[in-house]
Design a protein around this motif. Sequence first.
Motif, PDB file in Angstrom:
ATOM      1  N   ASP A 240       0.832  -1.206   0.000  1.00  0.00           N
ATOM      2  CA  ASP A 240       0.000   0.000   0.000  1.00  0.00           C
ATOM      3  C   ASP A 240       0.868   1.259   0.000  1.00  0.00           C
ATOM      4  N   LEU A 241       1.963   1.212   0.751  1.00  0.00           N
ATOM      5  CA  LEU A 241       2.874   2.352   0.826  1.00  0.00           C
ATOM      6  C   LEU A 241       3.427   2.693  -0.556  1.00  0.00           C
ATOM      7  N   TYR A 242       3.903   1.684  -1.281  1.00  0.00           N
ATOM      8  CA  TYR A 242       4.499   1.912  -2.596  1.00  0.00           C
ATOM      9  C   TYR A 242       3.445   2.209  -3.664  1.00  0.00           C
ATOM     10  N   ASP A 243       2.272   1.630  -3.533  1.00  0.00           N
ATOM     11  CA  ASP A 243       1.223   1.832  -4.535  1.00  0.00           C
ATOM     12  C   ASP A 243       0.532   3.183  -4.412  1.00  0.00           C
ATOM     13  N   SER A 244       0.322   3.639  -3.168  1.00  0.00           N
ATOM     14  CA  SER A 244      -0.621   4.744  -2.989  1.00  0.00           C
ATOM     15  C   SER A 244      -0.165   5.905  -2.115  1.00  0.00           C
ATOM     16  N   TYR A 245       0.722   5.674  -1.151  1.00  0.00           N
ATOM     17  CA  TYR A 245       0.912   6.697  -0.123  1.00  0.00           C
ATOM     18  C   TYR A 245       2.314   7.292  -0.040  1.00  0.00           C
ATOM     19  N   GLY A 246       3.275   6.695  -0.707  1.00  0.00           N
ATOM     20  CA  GLY A 246       4.634   7.230  -0.627  1.00  0.00           C
ATOM     21  C   GLY A 246       4.977   8.111  -1.812  1.00  0.00           C
ATOM     22  N   THR A 247       5.666   9.225  -1.562  1.00  0.00           N
ATOM     23  CA  THR A 247       6.155  10.055  -2.655  1.00  0.00           C
ATOM     24  C   THR A 247       7.427   9.423  -3.226  1.00  0.00           C
ATOM     25  N   THR A 248       7.849   9.920  -4.370  1.00  0.00           N
ATOM     26  CA  THR A 248       9.041   9.361  -5.015  1.00  0.00           C
ATOM     27  C   THR A 248      10.265   9.459  -4.113  1.00  0.00           C
ATOM     28  N   ASP A 249      10.478  10.629  -3.504  1.00  0.00           N
ATOM     29  CA  ASP A 249      11.641  10.816  -2.623  1.00  0.00           C
ATOM     30  C   ASP A 249      11.552   9.915  -1.388  1.00  0.00           C
ATOM     31  N   GLU A 250      10.360   9.802  -0.816  1.00  0.00           N
ATOM     32  CA  GLU A 250      10.170   8.950   0.364  1.00  0.00           C
ATOM     33  C   GLU A 250      10.478   7.497   0.039  1.00  0.00           C
ATOM     34  N   LEU A 251       9.990   7.039  -1.097  1.00  0.00           N
ATOM     35  CA  LEU A 251      10.180   5.636  -1.470  1.00  0.00           C
ATOM     36  C   LEU A 251      11.645   5.343  -1.787  1.00  0.00           C
ATOM     37  N   ASN A 252      12.340   6.306  -2.392  1.00  0.00           N
ATOM     38  CA  ASN A 252      13.772   6.123  -2.649  1.00  0.00           C
ATOM     39  C   ASN A 252      14.537   5.950  -1.343  1.00  0.00           C
ATOM     40  N   THR A 253      14.223   6.814  -0.371  1.00  0.00           N
ATOM     41  CA  THR A 253      14.885   6.740   0.935  1.00  0.00           C
ATOM     42  C   THR A 253      14.524   5.443   1.651  1.00  0.00           C
ATOM     43  N   TYR A 254      13.252   5.071   1.586  1.00  0.00           N
ATOM     44  CA  TYR A 254      12.799   3.857   2.268  1.00  0.00           C
ATOM     45  C   TYR A 254      13.454   2.617   1.659  1.00  0.00           C
ATOM     46  N   THR A 255      13.542   2.590   0.334  1.00  0.00           N
ATOM     47  CA  THR A 255      14.164   1.446  -0.344  1.00  0.00           C
ATOM     48  C   THR A 255      15.622   1.291   0.085  1.00  0.00           C
ATOM     49  N   LYS A 256      16.346   2.406   0.156  1.00  0.00           N
ATOM     50  CA  LYS A 256      17.745   2.352   0.591  1.00  0.00           C
ATOM     51  C   LYS A 256      17.856   1.886   2.042  1.00  0.00           C
ATOM     52  N   ALA A 257      16.925   2.326   2.881  1.00  0.00           N
ATOM     53  CA  ALA A 257      16.945   1.919   4.295  1.00  0.00           C
ATOM     54  C   ALA A 257      16.738   0.424   4.433  1.00  0.00           C
ATOM     55  N   ILE A 258      15.832  -0.134   3.635  1.00  0.00           N
ATOM     56  CA  ILE A 258      15.565  -1.579   3.694  1.00  0.00           C
ATOM     57  C   ILE A 258      16.766  -2.370   3.196  1.00  0.00           C
ATOM     58  N   GLN A 259      17.430  -1.889   2.158  1.00  0.00           N
ATOM     59  CA  GLN A 259      18.592  -2.602   1.622  1.00  0.00           C
ATOM     60  C   GLN A 259      19.727  -2.655   2.637  1.00  0.00           C
ATOM     61  N   ARG A 260      19.812  -1.635   3.474  1.00  0.00           N
ATOM     62  CA  ARG A 260      20.875  -1.594   4.480  1.00  0.00           C
ATOM     63  C   ARG A 260      20.407  -2.119   5.838  1.00  0.00           C
ATOM     64  N   LEU A 261      19.090  -2.182   6.012  1.00  0.00           N
ATOM     65  CA  LEU A 261      18.495  -2.557   7.299  1.00  0.00           C
ATOM     66  C   LEU A 261      19.131  -1.760   8.435  1.00  0.00           C
TER      67      LEU A 261
END
Length: 233
Positions: free
Chosen positions: A71-92
Motif C-alpha cells: 500500500d505504501l508503494y502503490d498509494s501513499y509514498g512520494t518518489t523521494d520517500e520511497l527512494n529513501t525507504y528502499t535504501k533503508a531496507i537494503q541496508r536494514l
Amino acid sequence: MRGYRWDSPKKLNKLFTEWWAAIEIDSKFPQFRSRVVEGYFWALGTSFQPCYALGRIMYTKVLCVVSVTDDLYDSYGTTDELNTYTKAIQRLDIENIDGLPDHSKFCYITLQNILSEYEKDLVKQGSYNDVNCLKKAFQALILAYQQEAIWCNKKYVPHFKEYIINGMATAALCMLGVSIILGMGHVDTTQACNWATNKPEAVVATDKMARIINDIVGHEQVALLKLGSKYTR
C-alpha cells in the motif's frame, strides 16, 4: 517442537487481536489494509499441521507487513520517500529512516520487530535458524515494488516480458514461503530456504501463476467497481 504445539481459534484470536492492537495501525494509519484473518487462512492452507503453528503465525504477520508495504508503494509514498525507504531496507539500518513520514517509519519498525521476534522464537523452539534469508527475500521484494513505483511515476508501460519478470517478485510468494519454512523447524530448513530463494523452475512457475491470477482478479474488481458506480449515479 517446543513453544508452539498448536493454535486453537481462541488462542489465535487473542494472539492476533493483541498484536494488531499493539502496533496501532488501525488507529494511526487507517489507510492501510488489515489482512490478519486473510493471512492466517492462507498460512493454514499452506501448512495445516499442528506442529507448524509458529510458521503459520509468522507467515500471517509477514503477510500483514507485506500488505502495508505494498500500500505504501502503490498509494501513499512520494518518489523521494520511497527512494529513501528502499535504501533503508537494503541496508536494514534504522538511522536511514530519519526524515521519513510516520507511516514509512511504522512500516520499517514493524518489519524489524517481526524479524527480531521470529529469531527469538526460533531459538526457543530449538531450531537456531537465522532469518537472513527472510531479510534478503524482503529486500528483493522492496526493489521490485520500487521498480513499479518508478514505472508509475514516469508513466511507463513495460512490455509483458519486462513486467512479468518484476511481477514475479511482487507476488511475494518467495518471501511468504520462506517465512513459513523457517518456522517448520526441520534440520534442512536452511537448505530449503536457499533452494526457494535461488528460484528453481517450480518456484518461478508458481510466481508467474500467482502474479497473473492476482492481476486478473484485480482487473475484475476494478470492472465491478466501475459497473457499480454506473448504476448508482
